[in-house]
Scaffold this active site. Structure first.
Site, PDB file in Angstrom:
ATOM      1  N   LYS A  20       0.836  -1.208   0.000  1.00 16.64           N
ATOM      2  CA  LYS A  20       0.000   0.000   0.000  1.00 16.64           C
ATOM      3  C   LYS A  20       0.865   1.250   0.000  1.00 16.64           C
ATOM      4  O   LYS A  20       0.646   2.201  -0.749  1.00 16.64           O
ATOM      5  CB  LYS A  20      -0.894   0.017   1.256  1.00 16.64           C
ATOM      6  CG  LYS A  20      -2.167  -0.758   1.112  1.00 16.64           C
ATOM      7  CD  LYS A  20      -3.249  -0.177   2.022  1.00 16.64           C
ATOM      8  CE  LYS A  20      -4.186   0.683   1.234  1.00 16.64           C
ATOM      9  NZ  LYS A  20      -5.549   0.219   1.156  1.00 16.64           N
ATOM     10  N   ASP A 270      17.023  42.373   2.302  1.00 16.93           N
ATOM     11  CA  ASP A 270      18.468  42.197   2.128  1.00 16.93           C
ATOM     12  C   ASP A 270      18.797  40.712   2.091  1.00 16.93           C
ATOM     13  O   ASP A 270      17.906  39.891   1.862  1.00 16.93           O
ATOM     14  CB  ASP A 270      19.286  42.992   3.166  1.00 16.93           C
ATOM     15  CG  ASP A 270      19.061  42.513   4.579  1.00 16.93           C
ATOM     16  OD1 ASP A 270      18.241  41.597   4.766  1.00 16.93           O
ATOM     17  OD2 ASP A 270      19.701  43.045   5.495  1.00 16.93           O
TER      18      ASP A 270
HETATM   19  N1  COA Z   1       1.589   2.139   5.771  1.00 23.72           N
HETATM   20  C1  COA Z   1       0.916   1.596   4.736  1.00 23.72           C
HETATM   21  N2  COA Z   1      -0.403   1.274   4.792  1.00 23.72           N
HETATM   22  C2  COA Z   1      -1.029   1.527   5.947  1.00 23.72           C
HETATM   23  C3  COA Z   1      -0.382   2.077   7.063  1.00 23.72           C
HETATM   24  C4  COA Z   1       0.998   2.360   6.952  1.00 23.72           C
HETATM   25  N3  COA Z   1       1.687   2.911   7.962  1.00 23.72           N
HETATM   26  N4  COA Z   1      -1.266   2.204   8.060  1.00 23.72           N
HETATM   27  C5  COA Z   1      -2.438   1.776   7.595  1.00 23.72           C
HETATM   28  N5  COA Z   1      -2.309   1.350   6.334  1.00 23.72           N
HETATM   29  C6  COA Z   1      -3.368   0.820   5.448  1.00 23.72           C
HETATM   30  C7  COA Z   1      -4.108  -0.345   6.103  1.00 23.72           C
HETATM   31  O1  COA Z   1      -3.489  -1.557   5.739  1.00 23.72           O
HETATM   32  C8  COA Z   1      -5.478  -0.185   5.540  1.00 23.72           C
HETATM   33  O2  COA Z   1      -5.538  -0.710   4.240  1.00 23.72           O
HETATM   34  P1  COA Z   1      -6.476  -1.971   3.909  1.00 23.72           P
HETATM   35  O3  COA Z   1      -7.796  -1.684   4.518  1.00 23.72           O
HETATM   36  O4  COA Z   1      -6.480  -1.989   2.419  1.00 23.72           O
HETATM   37  O5  COA Z   1      -5.767  -3.110   4.531  1.00 23.72           O
HETATM   38  C9  COA Z   1      -5.653   1.311   5.367  1.00 23.72           C
HETATM   39  O6  COA Z   1      -4.343   1.832   5.279  1.00 23.72           O
HETATM   40  C10 COA Z   1      -6.400   1.948   6.507  1.00 23.72           C
HETATM   41  O7  COA Z   1      -5.761   1.600   7.715  1.00 23.72           O
HETATM   42  P2  COA Z   1      -6.494   1.754   9.130  1.00 23.72           P
HETATM   43  O8  COA Z   1      -7.517   0.689   9.304  1.00 23.72           O
HETATM   44  O9  COA Z   1      -6.933   3.160   9.287  1.00 23.72           O
HETATM   45  O10 COA Z   1      -5.303   1.518  10.123  1.00 23.72           O
HETATM   46  P3  COA Z   1      -4.864   0.128  10.804  1.00 23.72           P
HETATM   47  O11 COA Z   1      -5.762  -0.098  11.983  1.00 23.72           O
HETATM   48  O12 COA Z   1      -4.749  -0.941   9.794  1.00 23.72           O
HETATM   49  O13 COA Z   1      -3.416   0.488  11.321  1.00 23.72           O
HETATM   50  C11 COA Z   1      -1.715   1.502  12.603  1.00 23.72           C
HETATM   51  C12 COA Z   1      -3.195   1.503  12.264  1.00 23.72           C
HETATM   52  C13 COA Z   1      -1.390   2.654  13.528  1.00 23.72           C
HETATM   53  C14 COA Z   1      -1.368   0.184  13.295  1.00 23.72           C
HETATM   54  C15 COA Z   1      -0.940   1.637  11.277  1.00 23.72           C
HETATM   55  O14 COA Z   1      -1.271   2.876  10.707  1.00 23.72           O
HETATM   56  C16 COA Z   1       0.537   1.470  11.352  1.00 23.72           C
HETATM   57  O15 COA Z   1       1.032   0.350  11.387  1.00 23.72           O
HETATM   58  N6  COA Z   1       1.325   2.583  11.329  1.00 23.72           N
HETATM   59  C17 COA Z   1       2.741   2.539  11.333  1.00 23.72           C
HETATM   60  C18 COA Z   1       3.231   2.216  12.729  1.00 23.72           C
HETATM   61  C19 COA Z   1       4.722   2.114  12.793  1.00 23.72           C
HETATM   62  O16 COA Z   1       5.387   1.648  11.873  1.00 23.72           O
HETATM   63  N7  COA Z   1       5.287   2.557  13.922  1.00 23.72           N
HETATM   64  C20 COA Z   1       6.692   2.538  14.137  1.00 23.72           C
HETATM   65  C21 COA Z   1       7.312   3.867  13.845  1.00 23.72           C
HETATM   66  S1  COA Z   1       6.780   5.196  14.869  1.00 23.72           S
END
Ligand code: COA
Ligand code: MG
Length: 293
Positions: A20, A270
């Site tokens: 994604k 400036d």
């Molecule tokens: N990168 C890529 N895609 C992402 C994403 C990310 N960081 N976060 C969410 N998505 C995708 C999900 O897979 C989902 O797609 P799908 O329905 O087609 O599977 C869509 O975006 C919507 O996601 P959503 O349901 O709102 O979030 P979630 O509950 O799946 O995930 C988190 C929430 C916070 C767990 C997630 O955003 C995440 O993993 N973030 C990164 C966290 C991280 O890496 N932290 C370490 C560094 S600080």
């Protein structure tokens, strides 16, 4: 140096999120092997990340891998399992000394030599998120020529110094300033901490604009919906570009007439304003906008 406005994190064991992220048009993708991955999933995350590096089409996005901190010794395994798949760079968390960067630098130079890649081609970005990291900023910023950026990590820093996070962020303000000053002094990019409220896009925009005003060049993102907001803030709009060009044209005309300082729209102009205008155009060009045509 390549442009890094938004850098999107995702857990390195989540192939769906990697795919994604790769399709979003984000400047940099960071596949995480550190805190976004449970301890018992580290081997799985290394394997998934290495496979994604080989198989996923990342388009123009930079492919970065965040390894575990130097202190817990997993970083060598993290790199050992992923470097052959040739990421564009590594993100190093909780960096506390120049020594750590130099050890990683030698490790990567050996790998590059082994694979016949140019030495220095794998870039490094260092996260400053501990008190020791802030205290050693100057040495860290000057530690290695493959170091491109310092990243500020507010949440871990607050934990490390015993501060309580607030929306205003004064508890981490000294560190947030210090990171950008030391990064710029060493000619590096400065990347701001992520905004953790995933649903508050207005708050994200305001915090990103503050980062831009402080001199930051990019910001971490943790959800796809944050990417567009961040990249927009770090991309000058048509009005800012027009204003910058007008100022530079007026400056050139006054220089030719032998005047260093002049007035434009009731304000003194400036060299600092001239540099700021040049900076706006440089950011626009780096974002791929045609400002010279
Ligand atoms: N990168 C890529 N895609 C992402 C994403 C990310 N960081 N976060 C969410 N998505 C995708 C999900 O897979 C989902 O797609 P799908 O329905 O087609 O599977 C869509 O975006 C919507 O996601 P959503 O349901 O709102 O979030 P979630 O509950 O799946 O995930 C988190 C929430 C916070 C767990 C997630 O955003 C995440 O993993 N973030 C990164 C966290 C991280 O890496 N932290 C370490 C560094 S600080
Ligand atoms: Mg962290």
């Amino acid at each position: 140096m390549r442009i890094r406005r938004a850098l999107l994190f995702m857990p390195g064991d989540d192939r769906r999120k990697i795919e994604k992220g790769a399709a979003l048009g984000v400047d940099s993708i960071i596949m995480d092997l550190e805190d976004g991955v449970a301890l018992n999933r580290k081997p799985e995350a290394r394997a998934t990340t290495a496979a994604a590096l080989r198989e996923v089409d990342f388009g123009r996005a930079e492919k970065l891998v965040r390894v575990n901190p130097f202190s817990i010794h997993l970083w060598k395994e993290d790199m050992g399992e992923t470097v052959a798949a040739r990421p564009d760079g590594y993100v190093l968390p909780k960096v506390e000394s120049a020594h750590e960067i130099r050890m990683v630098d030698s490790y990567l130079a050996a790998a590059e030599t082994r694979y016949g890649w140019p030495v220095g081609s794998i870039r490094l970005l260092a996260i400053i998120e501990t008190a020791r990291g802030v205290a050693n900023l100057r040495d860290i910023a000057e530690s290695a020529s493959r170091l491109d950026a310092l990243i500020f990590g507010a949440e871990d820093l607050a934990g490390d110094i015993g501060a309580t996070r607030t929306p205003e962020g004064w508890e981490v303000f000294y560190a947030r300033s210090a990171v950008v000053i030391h990064a710029r002094a060493a000619g590096l990019q400065a990347v701001d901490s992520p905004f953790v409220d995933l649903n508050d896009l207005a708050g994200l925009s305001a915090e990103t604009r503050r980062a831009l005003m402080m001199g930051y060049t990019g910001k971490l993102a943790i959800h796809p919906r944050q990417v567009e907001t961040i990249q927009a803030v770090f991309t000058p709009d048509a009005e800012q570009i027009a204003r910058a060009k007008r100022l530079l044209e007026a400056h050139a005309a006054h220089q030719a007439a032998g005047k260093g300082v002049f007035e434009l729209d009731g304000k003194m102009v400036d060299m600092p304003m001239v540099r700021a205008a040049e900076n706006v155009l440089a950011r626009a060009r780096a974002a791929g906008l045609d400002v010279d045509g």
